[in-house]
Motif scaffolding. Structure first.
Motif, PDB file in Angstrom:
ATOM      1  N   ALA A 296      28.454 100.712 -11.116  1.00 29.89           N
ATOM      2  CA  ALA A 296      28.969  99.731 -10.159  1.00 29.89           C
ATOM      3  C   ALA A 296      30.474  99.838  -9.957  1.00 29.89           C
ATOM      4  N   LEU A 297      31.216 100.086 -11.019  1.00 28.11           N
ATOM      5  CA  LEU A 297      32.672 100.031 -10.933  1.00 28.11           C
ATOM      6  C   LEU A 297      33.289 101.080 -10.014  1.00 28.11           C
ATOM      7  N   ALA A 419      20.781 102.334 -14.656  1.00 29.86           N
ATOM      8  CA  ALA A 419      21.015 102.962 -13.356  1.00 29.86           C
ATOM      9  C   ALA A 419      20.057 102.411 -12.307  1.00 29.86           C
ATOM     10  N   ALA A 420      18.782 102.223 -12.689  1.00 31.29           N
ATOM     11  CA  ALA A 420      17.798 101.705 -11.740  1.00 31.29           C
ATOM     12  C   ALA A 420      18.115 100.264 -11.352  1.00 31.29           C
ATOM     13  N   LEU A 421      18.487  99.433 -12.324  1.00 33.54           N
ATOM     14  CA  LEU A 421      18.823  98.040 -12.024  1.00 33.54           C
ATOM     15  C   LEU A 421      20.034  97.955 -11.088  1.00 33.54           C
ATOM     16  N   LEU A 425      19.970  96.331  -7.291  1.00 30.58           N
ATOM     17  CA  LEU A 425      20.873  95.244  -6.907  1.00 30.58           C
ATOM     18  C   LEU A 425      21.773  95.646  -5.740  1.00 30.58           C
ATOM     19  N   PHE A 426      22.181  96.917  -5.701  1.00 32.47           N
ATOM     20  CA  PHE A 426      22.954  97.389  -4.552  1.00 32.47           C
ATOM     21  C   PHE A 426      22.128  97.290  -3.280  1.00 32.47           C
ATOM     22  N   SER A 432      28.929  92.074  -1.687  1.00 31.65           N
ATOM     23  CA  SER A 432      29.237  92.905  -2.852  1.00 31.65           C
ATOM     24  C   SER A 432      28.420  92.456  -4.059  1.00 31.65           C
ATOM     25  N   PRO A 433      27.612  93.364  -4.629  1.00 32.73           N
ATOM     26  CA  PRO A 433      26.808  92.997  -5.799  1.00 32.73           C
ATOM     27  C   PRO A 433      27.513  93.294  -7.114  1.00 32.73           C
ATOM     28  N   THR A 434      28.773  93.739  -7.056  1.00 34.30           N
ATOM     29  CA  THR A 434      29.434  94.206  -8.275  1.00 34.30           C
ATOM     30  C   THR A 434      29.483  93.124  -9.347  1.00 34.30           C
TER      31      THR A 434
END
Length: 465
Positions: A296-297, A419-421, A425-426, A432-434
Motif C-alpha cells: 500500500a505505501l 498481498a491479496a487483502l 481493498l484497492f 484512498s484505501p491506504t
C-alpha cells in the motif's frame, strides 16, 4: 563432499554447533545462498517491463516470470524439508544450491519466454531446497546457547537482501541487459557450493520415506491456495473461488491422509505442540501485516503524495533497515528471554507504527514518515528472530527440517494473504484505501501479538511438549 567431524556432542547424539572458524564459514555459505534466493524473489519484478518487451509477451503473461518461481517454492518446501529429515539437511541444501545455480544460467540463456519460465521453475525448486532447511542447518551450525544469535543473523541477511533487491536490479539494468540479473548468481553459486561442501555439518537423520501421494496432495493444496489468493485481485471471482474451493477439498483429503501415516509429510505432530502452533499463527499474521504495508505505501507515496519513483524507493528503506538493526539484537535477547514475550512486544510496536502511519496528516513531512516506518521495522525485527528460534527449537533435532519448512511456508502464506487483502481493498474501497489497509495491518499485528504472548501465558517451554 568433505565431512566435518562432530564436536561438542550432546546427550542427544548430535554436534552442539561448530567451533570457529568453521562456524563462520558455514554461516557464510548459508547467508550467501539465502541472499541469492531472497533476491530472486523480488529482483525480477523490476525487470518485468524489459522482459515483456524483449521476449514479446504482454505484461499479464510476463508476471509468470515471478509467479512460476514462487509457486515452485511453495509446492516443494514441505517435501524437501521432509526429505532433509531423511537424508540430511546439508545434502538438500547443497543439491538445492546446485539446481539454483544451474537454473540461473538457464534463465540467462533463455531465448524465449517458455524457456525462461521452465528455468524459473527449476530455479524455484532449487531455492526451495535452500529455504526448506536453512533454519534447520543454523540449529547445527550454532551451539544451543548461541542459537538466537544465529537466527538473528539469518533474519539480518533476509532483511538486507529484501531491501537491496529493487536497488540492485535497477543498478544492473542501468549498465547491462536483463540476463545479468541471473548471471551474477553463477559465480556466487559456485563459490558457495565449494564452501558449503567443506564446512556444513552432518545432521541427524530419521527413518522416513517420501510418500508420493503426500507430495501430490501437498502440491494441490498449497498450489491452489496461493494461486486462489493471488487471483483475488483480478476482479473476476470465478477462478479464485474455484481455486480456493479446490484447496479446501484437497487440504481436507491431505490432512485426513496424513493422519493415517506414521511419519506424515505435513508435520501434524509438531502442530499439536502449543509453542509450534502459536508460532505458526504469529508468523502468518505478522508477514501478512508487513505485506499489506509494503504494497500500500508505495502507491500512497507516489500517487497521493506525488513523490518520484526514486523518492518512493528511498522512503520504503527505513523499514527493512530497522529490521536489519533490530533482528541481530533480538536474536541475542532470545538466548536470554522468552521468545513469546519478545515477539509479543515486537508486534505490539509494529501495530503502533502501522496505526501511526494510518493517522498521517494529509501532507506529511518526510521525517514524519521515516520515524513511523522505523518503528514498524524495529517492531518486526524484535519479533522475527525470537519467533524463528521458538519454531525451530520446539521441534526435536531430527525434525528440524519439517519445522524449517513450515516456517518458510508460514512466511509465504502470510505474504500472499497480505498481498491479496491489499489488492481486494484497492479494488473495493472508494477513494484512498491506504489508511484502511494500514489499520488492517495493525489489527493483524495485534492478533499476532496475542498469539505470541499466549506462548508465555500458557507457561509453555521451548520444547513445546
Amino acid at each position: 563432499m568433505h565431512t566435518t567431524p562432530p564436536r561438542n556432542v550432546t546427550a542427544a547424539g548430535f554436534a552442539d554447533g561448530l567451533p570457529n572458524p568453521e562456524r563462520l564459514w558455514a554461516f557464510l555459505a548459508i547467508a550467501t545462498a539465502l541472499t541469492m534466493a531472497v533476491l530472486d524473489s523480488a529482483i525480477v519484478n523490476v525487470a518485468l517491463p524489459v522482459l515483456a518487451r524483449e521476449l514479446q509477451v504482454d505484461p499479464a503473461t510476463a508476471v509468470w516470470a515471478v509467479n512460476a518461481y514462487q509457486l515452485a517454492i511453495v509446492v516443494s518446501l514441505l517435501p524437501l524439508a521432509s526429505l532433509g529429515d531423511a537424508v540430511g539437511y546439508r545434502r538438500i541444501y547443497w543439491s538445492g544450491l546446485l539446481v539454483f545455480t544451474v537454473a540461473s544460467l538457464g534463465c540467462a540463456l533463455a531465448g524465449s519466454f517458455p524457456m525462461l519460465i521452465l528455468a524459473r521453475v527449476l530455479q524455484g525448486l532449487g531455492a526451495a531446497g535452500i529455504m526448506s532447511v536453512n533454519i534447520a542447518l543454523v540449529r547445527f551450525i550454532y551451539p544451543a546457547r548461541l542459537l538466537g544469535r544465529g537466527v538473528g543473523n539469518t533474519a539480518l541477511v533476509v532483511a538486507v537482501s529484501s531491501a537491496a533487491g529493487p536497488t540492485l536490479a535497477a543498478a544492473i539494468l542501468s549498465v547491462a541487459s536483463w540476463p545479468w540479473l541471473f548471471l551474477i548468481n553463477v559465480p556466487l553459486g559456485v563459490f558457495t557450493l565449494i564452501v558449503a561442501a567443506r564446512t556444513l555439518p552432518e545432521t541427524p537423520r530419521s527413518a522416513r520415506r517420501l510418500d508420493g501421494w503426500s507430495v501430490l496432495l501437498n502440491a494441490l493444496t498449497f498450489g491452489l491456495l496461493i494461486t486462489g489468493i493471488d487471483s483475488l485481485s483480478t476482479g473476476d471471482l470465478t477462478y479464485p473461488l474455484l481455486a480456493l474451493g479446490g484447496a479446501v477439498v484437497a487440504g481436507f483429503v491431505f490432512v485426513r491422509y496424513q493422519l493415517s501415516l506414521p511419519m506424515p509429510l505435513l508435520p501434524l505432530d509438531l502442530l499439536r505442540r502449543p509453542v509450534f502452533a502459536l508460532s505458526m499463527m504469529t508468523s502468518v499474521c505478522s508477514f501478512a501485516a508487513q505485506a499489506l504495508a509494503y504494497l500500500a505505501l508505495p502507491f500512497y507515496f507516489h500517487d497521493e503524495l506525488g513523490r518520484s519513483v526514486t523518492e518512493t524507493g528511498m522512503l520504503m528503506t527505513p523499514w527493512p533497515l530497522a529490521i536489519a538493526v533490530a533482528a541481530p539484537i533480538a536474536g541475542r535477547l532470545a538466548d536470554r528471554f522468552s521468545p513469546g514475550l519478545l515477539g509479543g512486544v515486537g508486534l505490539a510496536i509494529q501495530a503502533a507504527g502501522l496505526a501511526l502511519l494510518a493517522m498521517l496528516p494529509g501532507d506529511p513531512a518526510t521525517a514524519d514518515i521515516v520515524w513511523r516506518l522505523t518503528i514498524c521495522g524495529l517492531g518486526f525485527g524484535l519479533f522475527q528472530s525470537p519467533n524463528n528460534k521458538a519454531i525451530i527449537t520446539s521441534a526435536p533435532p531430527e525434525r528440524s527440517g519439517g519445522a524449517s519448512g513450515m516456517q518458510s511456508s508460514a512466511r509465504l502464506l502470510g505474504q500472499s494473504l497480505g498481498a491479496a487483502l491489499a489488492a481486494v481493498l484497492f479494488g473495493l474501497a472508494l477513494g484512498s484505501p491506504t489508511a484502511l489497509i494500514l489499520w488492517l495491518g495493525a489489527g493483524l499485528s495485534v492478533i499476532g501479538c496475542v498469539t505470541s504472548s499466549l506462548r508465555t501465558l500458557r507457561g509453555s517451554s521451548l520444547s513445546g511438549c
